[in-house]
Design an enzyme around this catalytic site. Sequence first.
Site, mmCIF file in Angstrom:
data_model
loop_
_atom_site.group_PDB
_atom_site.id
_atom_site.type_symbol
_atom_site.label_atom_id
_atom_site.label_comp_id
_atom_site.label_asym_id
_atom_site.label_seq_id
_atom_site.Cartn_x
_atom_site.Cartn_y
_atom_site.Cartn_z
ATOM 1 N N CYS A 94 0.264 23.659 -23.228
ATOM 2 C CA CYS A 94 0.473 22.588 -24.218
ATOM 3 C C CYS A 94 1.920 22.559 -24.695
ATOM 4 O O CYS A 94 2.499 21.488 -24.896
ATOM 5 C CB CYS A 94 -0.442 22.789 -25.425
ATOM 6 S SG CYS A 94 -2.187 22.766 -25.001
HETATM 7 C C1 BEZ Z 1 -2.618 26.224 -22.676
HETATM 8 O O1 BEZ Z 1 -2.078 25.305 -23.252
HETATM 9 O O2 BEZ Z 1 -1.988 27.060 -22.070
HETATM 10 C C2 BEZ Z 1 -4.118 26.340 -22.671
HETATM 11 C C3 BEZ Z 1 -4.839 25.913 -23.780
HETATM 12 C C4 BEZ Z 1 -6.222 26.058 -23.777
HETATM 13 C C5 BEZ Z 1 -6.869 26.580 -22.664
HETATM 14 C C6 BEZ Z 1 -6.125 26.963 -21.543
HETATM 15 C C7 BEZ Z 1 -4.741 26.842 -21.551
#
Ligand code: BEZ
Length: 210
Positions: free
Chosen positions: A46
């Site tokens: 994210c």
């Molecule tokens: C991420 O942004 O890395 C992420 C967020 C939730 C689940 C898996 C990855």
Amino acid sequence: MSSLLIGSTAPNFSVPSQTGEINFHDWAGDSWVFFFSHPADFTPVCTTEMGRTAQLAEEFAKRNVKPLGLSTDSVEDHVKWIEDVNDTQKTTLKFPILADTDHKVAKAYGMIHPSESTTAAVRSVFIIDPDNKIRLTMTYPMNVGRNFDEILRVIDALQLADKHGVATPAQWTPGDRVIIPPSVTNEQAKEKFPQGFDEIRPYLRYTSVS
Ligand code: BEZ
């Protein structure tokens, strides 16, 4: 689960963001909107997606597109996390990220996929036009970051299609030839595209527009 389909009106809402309360339809105004959800603040994928969107601010503005993020985290989290995004991704994030803490919008837009999480959104994309119509939807799982070249490409394709009444072939990028839809007869095509067109098959005709 919601079933927001291409051509539906994007539901309106009023939700806080780190830039203030967003009444969606008022905020969108006469712009296109790139509305996208992400699972959680302070997570790695994210962070890169938010950074990339911020880095592309001029590209979105050139296309009259406003980015709008969403997660189910709070405004306070967004504010703290954006400092990290700016620092790690070398950018300045200015677009609003909705704090959909009661999941109202995430549920209305079908962003919660319970087998992934019952509280966090998956990576949904809605491209919404200035009439508030949903023109494109994409859904990515939590562990795959989106391709922002593709997001700009589909916006370019949609805007070109609206301007010229054409369709775009596989792998199209700006400057490539476009397709004359089968609903346009050859007689109409001659008038509409005086630059000419190539008829490969009666249903497969290419022309160039800009
Ligand atoms: C991420 O942004 O890395 C992420 C967020 C939730 C689940 C898996 C990855």
